[in-house]
Design a protein around this motif. Structure first.
Motif, PDB file in Angstrom:
ATOM      1  N   CYS A   1      35.856 -23.656  29.307  1.00 47.97           N
ATOM      2  CA  CYS A   1      35.180 -22.535  28.844  1.00 47.97           C
ATOM      3  C   CYS A   1      33.778 -22.582  28.177  1.00 47.97           C
ATOM      4  O   CYS A   1      33.373 -22.296  27.151  1.00 47.97           O
ATOM      5  CB  CYS A   1      35.858 -21.830  27.727  1.00 47.97           C
ATOM      6  SG  CYS A   1      37.561 -21.100  28.276  1.00 47.97           S
ATOM      7  N   VAL A   2      33.067 -23.191  29.019  1.00 45.48           N
ATOM      8  CA  VAL A   2      31.394 -23.440  28.743  1.00 45.48           C
ATOM      9  C   VAL A   2      30.619 -23.368  30.089  1.00 45.48           C
ATOM     10  O   VAL A   2      31.496 -23.355  31.181  1.00 45.48           O
ATOM     11  CB  VAL A   2      31.250 -25.060  28.375  1.00 45.48           C
ATOM     12  CG1 VAL A   2      31.976 -25.251  26.916  1.00 45.48           C
ATOM     13  CG2 VAL A   2      31.709 -26.051  29.323  1.00 45.48           C
ATOM     14  N   HIS A   3      29.405 -22.939  29.719  1.00 45.70           N
ATOM     15  CA  HIS A   3      28.631 -22.576  31.145  1.00 45.70           C
ATOM     16  C   HIS A   3      28.312 -24.235  31.817  1.00 45.70           C
ATOM     17  O   HIS A   3      27.486 -24.814  31.493  1.00 45.70           O
ATOM     18  CB  HIS A   3      27.331 -22.072  30.737  1.00 45.70           C
ATOM     19  CG  HIS A   3      26.320 -21.756  31.843  1.00 45.70           C
ATOM     20  ND1 HIS A   3      26.641 -21.207  32.862  1.00 45.70           N
ATOM     21  CD2 HIS A   3      25.242 -22.698  32.087  1.00 45.70           C
ATOM     22  CE1 HIS A   3      25.636 -21.311  33.655  1.00 45.70           C
ATOM     23  NE2 HIS A   3      24.669 -22.194  33.071  1.00 45.70           N
ATOM     24  N   ASP A   4      29.367 -24.402  32.785  1.00 44.59           N
ATOM     25  CA  ASP A   4      29.002 -25.570  33.610  1.00 44.59           C
ATOM     26  C   ASP A   4      29.673 -25.471  35.019  1.00 44.59           C
ATOM     27  O   ASP A   4      30.391 -26.197  35.553  1.00 44.59           O
ATOM     28  CB  ASP A   4      29.746 -26.734  32.920  1.00 44.59           C
ATOM     29  CG  ASP A   4      29.722 -28.072  33.687  1.00 44.59           C
ATOM     30  OD1 ASP A   4      28.705 -28.426  34.305  1.00 44.59           O
ATOM     31  OD2 ASP A   4      30.513 -29.170  33.530  1.00 44.59           O
ATOM     32  N   PRO A   5      29.115 -24.472  35.708  1.00 39.12           N
ATOM     33  CA  PRO A   5      29.499 -23.809  37.258  1.00 39.12           C
ATOM     34  C   PRO A   5      29.330 -25.033  38.127  1.00 39.12           C
ATOM     35  O   PRO A   5      28.370 -25.522  38.037  1.00 39.12           O
ATOM     36  CB  PRO A   5      28.893 -22.665  37.358  1.00 39.12           C
ATOM     37  CG  PRO A   5      27.523 -22.862  36.527  1.00 39.12           C
ATOM     38  CD  PRO A   5      27.888 -23.539  35.400  1.00 39.12           C
ATOM     39  N   PRO A   6      30.468 -25.241  38.967  1.00 45.92           N
ATOM     40  CA  PRO A   6      31.697 -24.691  38.964  1.00 45.92           C
ATOM     41  C   PRO A   6      32.861 -25.081  38.359  1.00 45.92           C
ATOM     42  O   PRO A   6      34.241 -24.612  38.492  1.00 45.92           O
ATOM     43  CB  PRO A   6      32.124 -24.695  40.492  1.00 45.92           C
ATOM     44  CG  PRO A   6      31.489 -26.042  40.909  1.00 45.92           C
ATOM     45  CD  PRO A   6      30.215 -26.213  40.209  1.00 45.92           C
ATOM     46  N   ARG A   7      32.449 -26.081  37.356  1.00 41.58           N
ATOM     47  CA  ARG A   7      33.570 -26.829  36.629  1.00 41.58           C
ATOM     48  C   ARG A   7      33.986 -25.819  35.534  1.00 41.58           C
ATOM     49  O   ARG A   7      35.117 -25.895  34.955  1.00 41.58           O
ATOM     50  CB  ARG A   7      33.205 -27.835  36.136  1.00 41.58           C
ATOM     51  CG  ARG A   7      32.850 -29.075  37.275  1.00 41.58           C
ATOM     52  CD  ARG A   7      32.112 -30.561  36.748  1.00 41.58           C
ATOM     53  NE  ARG A   7      30.867 -30.055  36.380  1.00 41.58           N
ATOM     54  CZ  ARG A   7      29.857 -30.143  37.294  1.00 41.58           C
ATOM     55  NH1 ARG A   7      30.296 -30.342  38.665  1.00 41.58           N
ATOM     56  NH2 ARG A   7      28.794 -29.953  37.095  1.00 41.58           N
ATOM     57  N   GLY A   8      32.950 -25.057  34.892  1.00 36.93           N
ATOM     58  CA  GLY A   8      33.573 -24.223  33.539  1.00 36.93           C
ATOM     59  C   GLY A   8      32.553 -22.718  33.671  1.00 36.93           C
ATOM     60  O   GLY A   8      31.302 -23.064  34.146  1.00 36.93           O
ATOM     61  N   PHE A   9      33.032 -21.883  33.289  1.00 35.04           N
ATOM     62  CA  PHE A   9      32.252 -20.591  33.044  1.00 35.04           C
ATOM     63  C   PHE A   9      32.518 -20.272  31.572  1.00 35.04           C
ATOM     64  O   PHE A   9      33.733 -20.245  31.148  1.00 35.04           O
ATOM     65  CB  PHE A   9      32.876 -19.570  34.162  1.00 35.04           C
ATOM     66  CG  PHE A   9      32.740 -20.146  35.447  1.00 35.04           C
ATOM     67  CD1 PHE A   9      31.599 -19.971  36.272  1.00 35.04           C
ATOM     68  CD2 PHE A   9      33.819 -20.652  36.165  1.00 35.04           C
ATOM     69  CE1 PHE A   9      31.347 -20.203  37.455  1.00 35.04           C
ATOM     70  CE2 PHE A   9      33.608 -21.076  37.564  1.00 35.04           C
ATOM     71  CZ  PHE A   9      32.231 -21.014  38.315  1.00 35.04           C
ATOM     72  N   GLU A  10      31.669 -19.420  31.026  1.00 35.68           N
ATOM     73  CA  GLU A  10      31.830 -18.874  29.672  1.00 35.68           C
ATOM     74  C   GLU A  10      32.342 -17.435  29.822  1.00 35.68           C
ATOM     75  O   GLU A  10      31.510 -16.602  29.953  1.00 35.68           O
ATOM     76  CB  GLU A  10      30.437 -19.150  29.021  1.00 35.68           C
ATOM     77  CG  GLU A  10      30.451 -18.784  27.527  1.00 35.68           C
ATOM     78  CD  GLU A  10      29.367 -19.085  26.689  1.00 35.68           C
ATOM     79  OE1 GLU A  10      29.231 -18.724  25.407  1.00 35.68           O
ATOM     80  OE2 GLU A  10      28.170 -19.615  27.280  1.00 35.68           O
ATOM     81  N   SER A  11      33.529 -17.347  30.075  1.00 37.88           N
ATOM     82  CA  SER A  11      34.203 -15.826  30.148  1.00 37.88           C
ATOM     83  C   SER A  11      33.551 -15.204  31.021  1.00 37.88           C
ATOM     84  O   SER A  11      32.843 -14.268  31.087  1.00 37.88           O
ATOM     85  CB  SER A  11      34.281 -15.173  29.010  1.00 37.88           C
ATOM     86  OG  SER A  11      34.732 -15.780  27.732  1.00 37.88           O
ATOM     87  N   PRO A  12      34.098 -15.628  32.473  1.00 34.91           N
ATOM     88  CA  PRO A  12      33.460 -14.819  33.836  1.00 34.91           C
ATOM     89  C   PRO A  12      34.082 -13.437  33.849  1.00 34.91           C
ATOM     90  O   PRO A  12      35.431 -13.258  33.826  1.00 34.91           O
ATOM     91  CB  PRO A  12      33.890 -15.680  34.953  1.00 34.91           C
ATOM     92  CG  PRO A  12      35.068 -16.515  34.287  1.00 34.91           C
ATOM     93  CD  PRO A  12      34.992 -16.653  32.871  1.00 34.91           C
ATOM     94  N   ASN A  13      33.342 -12.417  34.089  1.00 35.29           N
ATOM     95  CA  ASN A  13      33.648 -11.094  34.049  1.00 35.29           C
ATOM     96  C   ASN A  13      33.399 -10.466  35.571  1.00 35.29           C
ATOM     97  O   ASN A  13      33.489  -9.237  35.717  1.00 35.29           O
ATOM     98  CB  ASN A  13      33.292 -10.160  33.174  1.00 35.29           C
ATOM     99  CG  ASN A  13      31.774  -9.810  32.959  1.00 35.29           C
ATOM    100  OD1 ASN A  13      31.137 -10.307  34.140  1.00 35.29           O
ATOM    101  ND2 ASN A  13      31.470  -9.335  32.145  1.00 35.29           N
ATOM    102  N   GLY A  14      32.978 -11.180  36.339  1.00 34.71           N
ATOM    103  CA  GLY A  14      32.315 -10.726  37.672  1.00 34.71           C
ATOM    104  C   GLY A  14      32.292 -11.699  38.627  1.00 34.71           C
ATOM    105  O   GLY A  14      32.166 -13.055  38.318  1.00 34.71           O
ATOM    106  N   ASP A  15      32.897 -11.596  39.950  1.00 34.93           N
ATOM    107  CA  ASP A  15      32.616 -12.683  40.938  1.00 34.93           C
ATOM    108  C   ASP A  15      32.657 -11.805  42.226  1.00 34.93           C
ATOM    109  O   ASP A  15      33.105 -11.799  43.183  1.00 34.93           O
ATOM    110  CB  ASP A  15      34.269 -13.311  41.065  1.00 34.93           C
ATOM    111  CG  ASP A  15      35.235 -12.277  41.149  1.00 34.93           C
ATOM    112  OD1 ASP A  15      35.136 -11.078  40.792  1.00 34.93           O
ATOM    113  OD2 ASP A  15      36.286 -12.705  41.802  1.00 34.93           O
ATOM    114  N   THR A  16      31.407 -11.244  42.373  1.00 31.88           N
ATOM    115  CA  THR A  16      31.004 -10.304  43.580  1.00 31.88           C
ATOM    116  C   THR A  16      30.889 -11.343  45.040  1.00 31.88           C
ATOM    117  O   THR A  16      29.842 -12.250  44.902  1.00 31.88           O
ATOM    118  CB  THR A  16      29.677  -9.759  43.336  1.00 31.88           C
ATOM    119  OG1 THR A  16      29.673  -9.044  41.959  1.00 31.88           O
ATOM    120  CG2 THR A  16      29.477  -8.698  44.498  1.00 31.88           C
TER     121      THR A  16
END
Length: 305
Positions: free
Chosen positions: A148-163
């Motif tokens: 749950c940290v901003h480290d894409p693609p290993r982590g995302f800080e609460s992702p609410n979109g995946d277009t």
């Protein structure tokens, strides 16, 4: 002869037998996830309801699947996904356990933006699990994130979109303030620090810029370049252009920008040149169930007409 397609049929005619649309503002029929009314509906440019599915549990978004044969919606606060046949309005696929959050196979935790991909998989942003999940029917095909940290693609800080993007890949929106473009394999191509608070459901425009809504009140809809600089903005502190927690803005093929203005209880279409609202479904600030009313509309899609 039945089963023979006329070469000039529109998508809406093929999908539901709906007449062609002549509106220059709304180039088809608008699918709306009417969350707190527990329903999804399709309305014409003249604001007539032409399709209605009841009995859902807080549909947060609703999107047509490839081929326009069904609609897939995420019931965010019910921790489930559901697919409805377009003509039957009946469930044909489900995923998740109703009202039970989890992270093991078969479970989700506040799922958002469920899309059916061309390869048949379903991708969903699993907000509180901080991950993007690819599903193949009832099994997990792949997971990105989990931290749950901003480290894409290993982590995302609460992702609410995946277009989903043309050619594969995703545009992921993190509530924590980031917009990430991922390659088809999941590799990070770039990230933008969002210039607006609480970015929601970012969309990649053909010229490479990003359209994103700010889920705030008053809210904003902006277009930003790759550096995060705002090139265009809509929203006002008061008056008819005041937005209240808009969660999705999209640009239609005719150049108009459509958005669900969730807490204003309306779906709107904006002329980006004049910055005027040129079409609206719902009554501003007035929630309701009767004809012409919405209650926390939280998702839109277009059935081309």
């Amino acid at each position: 002869m039945r089963g023979v397609r006329h070469p000039h049929e529109t998508v809406a005619q093929r999908a539901l037998g709906l007449p062609p649309v002549s509106s220059r503002v709304v180039p088809g029929y608008v699918l709306i996830a009417d969350r707190d009314n527990n329903r999804a509906l399709i309305v014409s440019p003249s604001k007539r309801v032409v399709w209605l599915a009841k009995g859902l549990r807080g549909p947060d978004d609703a999107f047509f699947t490839p081929g326009y044969r069904s609609v897939i919606t995420n019931e965010e606060f019910n921790d489930t996904l559901i697919e409805l046949g377009l003509r039957t309005r009946q469930p044909i696929w489900r995923y998740g356990h109703s009202g039970i959050a989890g992270s093991s196979p078969g479970y989700l935790n506040t799922p958002d933006d469920a899309y059916r991909l061309l390869n048949g998989e379903t991708v969903v942003a699993d907000i509180r699990n901080c991950r993007i999940v690819y599903l193949r029917r009832h099994s997990v095909a792949r997971v990105l994130g989990g931290s749950c940290v901003h480290d894409p693609p290993r982590g995302f800080e609460s992702p609410n979109g995946d277009t989903p993007l043309p050619g594969g890949g995703l545009l992921v929106t993190e509530i924590g303030g980031w917009i990430d473009r991922l390659a088809p394999g999941g590799r990070l191509l770039w990230s933008i620090r969002s210039p607006v608070a609480y970015p929601s459901d970012a969309q990649l425009l053909p010229d490479g810029r990003v359209l994103v809504a700010s889920f705030t009140s008053p809210g904003r809809i902006v277009i930003v370049d790759r550096s995060g600089r705002i090139d265009w903005s809509f929203g006002a502190p008061n008056g008819p252009n005041r937005l209240a927690k808009p969660s999705l803005a999209v640009r239609w093929p005719n150049g108009m920008i459509a958005a669900n203005d969730d807490y204003n209880e309306r779906v709107i279409v904006i002329d980006p040149r004049t910055k005027r609202i040129v079409w609206q479904y719902g009554h501003t600030g007035a929630a309701g169930h009767a004809r012409g009313y919405l209650d926390k509309p939280d998702g839109i899609d277009l059935l081309p007409g």
